[in-house]
Enzyme design. Structure first.
Site, PDB file in Angstrom:
ATOM      1  N   CYS A 117       0.855  -1.043   0.044  1.00  0.00           N
ATOM      2  CA  CYS A 117       0.081  -0.207   0.141  1.00  0.00           C
ATOM      3  C   CYS A 117       1.066   1.341  -0.090  1.00  0.00           C
ATOM      4  O   CYS A 117       0.917   1.813  -1.102  1.00  0.00           O
ATOM      5  CB  CYS A 117      -0.665  -0.329   1.690  1.00  0.00           C
ATOM      6  SG  CYS A 117      -2.395  -0.874   1.000  1.00  0.00           S
ATOM      7  N   LEU A 118       1.896   1.441   0.967  1.00  0.00           N
ATOM      8  CA  LEU A 118       1.657   3.074   1.404  1.00  0.00           C
ATOM      9  C   LEU A 118       3.357   3.451  -0.003  1.00  0.00           C
ATOM     10  O   LEU A 118       3.085   4.581  -0.399  1.00  0.00           O
ATOM     11  CB  LEU A 118       3.088   3.071   2.379  1.00  0.00           C
ATOM     12  CG  LEU A 118       2.302   3.001   4.035  1.00  0.00           C
ATOM     13  CD1 LEU A 118       2.846   3.119   5.292  1.00  0.00           C
ATOM     14  CD2 LEU A 118       0.789   3.753   3.511  1.00  0.00           C
TER      15      LEU A 118
END
Ligand SMILES: NC(=O)c1ccc[n+]([C@@H]2O[C@H](COP(=O)([O-])OP(=O)(O)OC[C@H]3O[C@@H](n4cnc5c(N)ncnc54)[C@H](O)[C@@H]3O)[C@@H](O)[C@H]2O)c1
Length: 416
Positions: A257-258
């Protein structure tokens, strides 16, 4: 009630299990036949879901690779990957393929929810037209909503039920249907005015983390130059009961995600000729952190009279975070690559990651890793690690996570 979950990964499988646990029959569609077969055999491949859970709920979980059964479901929830292309642009190919599967069986009155993280506008501009190909109108003949997944693999203090769920419907009726659906498995469902607001909220949450991690990583470099212990500074600031939220420096940012999601937002921003400064700066700082860590390894070795070229380096923990085996975008992989480029011999130990096929490495046992190394680098801290024993057994330990700071001072320990 019968629903379908499309994409049985880190997000889809826990979601399917939560619905099954609430008494719902769940068609578990995954395009990967191995995953469908594993589920059919009651074998979990996601750490947070024990195989015993799958066996307990086997009457209600219906694994398949075929979309045909989706037509009988009241709701279809899409949880497929949204990675980046090699040009670091949003890769919606999985999402569009899943949308096509659903479009082929969609019938009036169904609710379709997208959970995959994506840029604002995807649900309305990409998914809705695809689903409408069969002739049904989104928001009129079927309901459509976006509801971001907030799961944090390995976390035990919050789960699907206790993490509030955001829903943004194409229409008020779509939001209401989605709210009813998630009300079965979540204590709190928060309705938003549109799918775009829900899509953007997820990106805000992730970019917020990315920006703050970058800031504290940059601060760690500045503290190093100034001879200040960054951990002491972060611990001190974190005593403020308001107006401060703790983020820790580390080897860089990993996971699905990040490191990925900010590019989704940057892509959308470019479409409206907006230059998002924070997002790009945070990406740049975080991507440079593994190289900084390799410089610190070189310096620590140099102070012990050992050159990096030819040095034997043991990496402890290669997954992107503790307690999980997910190595996607893990900074440890970049650290290993840079160390090898600079002539170091690298071995690793990770109880959650037996093999790194792309690197041609296998996890060695801890004793072997410590015995053969001139420096041990703690990159990811798993709950299994016995930190006092590591400090006692390593000739030189570089702790990139600040995990050893509660232990008695030791001359062989250096921290980021
Ligand atoms: N992993 C996380 O911690 C997390 C947290 C929040 C949000 N998300 C988001 O959720 C989405 C899914 O992520 P994930 O980590 O669960 O991915 P994953 O790779 O673990 O699982 C995705 C699954 O989808 C299957 N799949 C791919 N294309 C398909 C298709 N066309 N039809 C059916 N199945 C298909 C894959 O085989 C795989 O099993 C992504 O958008 C991600 O950004 C992930």
């Amino acid at each position: 009630m019968r629903i379908a979950v499309v994409g049985m990964g880190y997000v889809g499988l826990p979601l399917a299990v939560a619905f099954a646990d609430a008494g719902v029959d769940v068609v578990c569609l995954d395009s990967d036949p191995e995953r469908a077969a594993a589920l059919a055999a009651g074998e979990s491949y996601i750490e947070d879901i024990p195989s015993a859970e799958l066996s307990r709920l086997r009457e209600r979980l219906h694994p398949t690779t075929e979309a045909a059964g989706l037509g009988e479901c009241e709701a279809i929830v899409i949880c497929v990957p949204t990675p980046l292309t090699s040009e670091r642009e949003p890769d919606l190919s999985y999402l569009l393929a899943a949308g096509e599967s659903v479009a082929g069986v969609l019938r009036a009155g169904q609710l379709v929810v997208l959970e995959s993280t994506t840029y604002p506008g995807t649900t309305r501009e990409e998914l809705a037209p695809l689903l409408e190909r069969g002739g049904l109108r989104a928001g009129e003949e079927f309901n459509l909503a976006f509801s971001p997944e907030r799961i944090d693999p390995g976390r035990t203090d919050f789960d699907v039920r206790t993490t509030p769920k955001l829903v943004g419907g194409l229409t008020a009726a779509c939001a209401e249907r989605a709210q009813e659906l998630y009300g079965l498995i979540c204590d709190e469902v928060v309705p938003l005015s549109s799918p775009e607001a829900a899509e953007m909220s997820k990106l805000l949450e992730n970019v917020f983390r990315s920006v703050n991690i970058a800031f504290v990583n940059e601060l760690s470099q500045l503290c190093d130059r100034l001879g200040i212990d960054v951990w002491e500074v972060v611990d001190a600031a974190a005593t403020k009961p308001f107006g401060f939220m703790r983020f820790n420096p580390g080897p860089g940012m990993g996971g699905h995600c990040l490191p990925v999601d900010p590019f989704y937002l940057a892509f959308k921003a470019r479409e409206v000729e907006f230059q998002p400064e924070f997002i790009e700066l945070a990406g740049k700082v975080n991507q440079a952190q593994p190289a900084y860590c390799v410089d610190r390894i070189e310096r620590a070795l140099g102070e012990a009279g050992v050159a990096l070229a030819g040095a034997r380096v043991a990496i402890l923990g290669v997954s992107y975070k503790g307690g999980v085996g997910d190595t996607r975008e893990s900074p440890a992989l970049r650290i290993i690559e840079l160390l090898r480029e600079r002539g170091a011999e690298v071995a690793y130990h990770d109880p959650h990651v037996p093999e790194l096929p792309d690197q041609g490495l296998s996890s060695v046992d801890l004793e072997g890793a410590l015995a053969g190394a001139e420096i041990v680098v703690l990159v990811t801290v798993h709950p299994e690690f016995d930190l006092p024993a590591l400090v006692a057994g390593a000739p030189l330990l570089l702790d990139l996570r600040g995990a050893t700071r509660g232990l008695p001072a030791a001359a062989n320990v250096v921290r980021l």
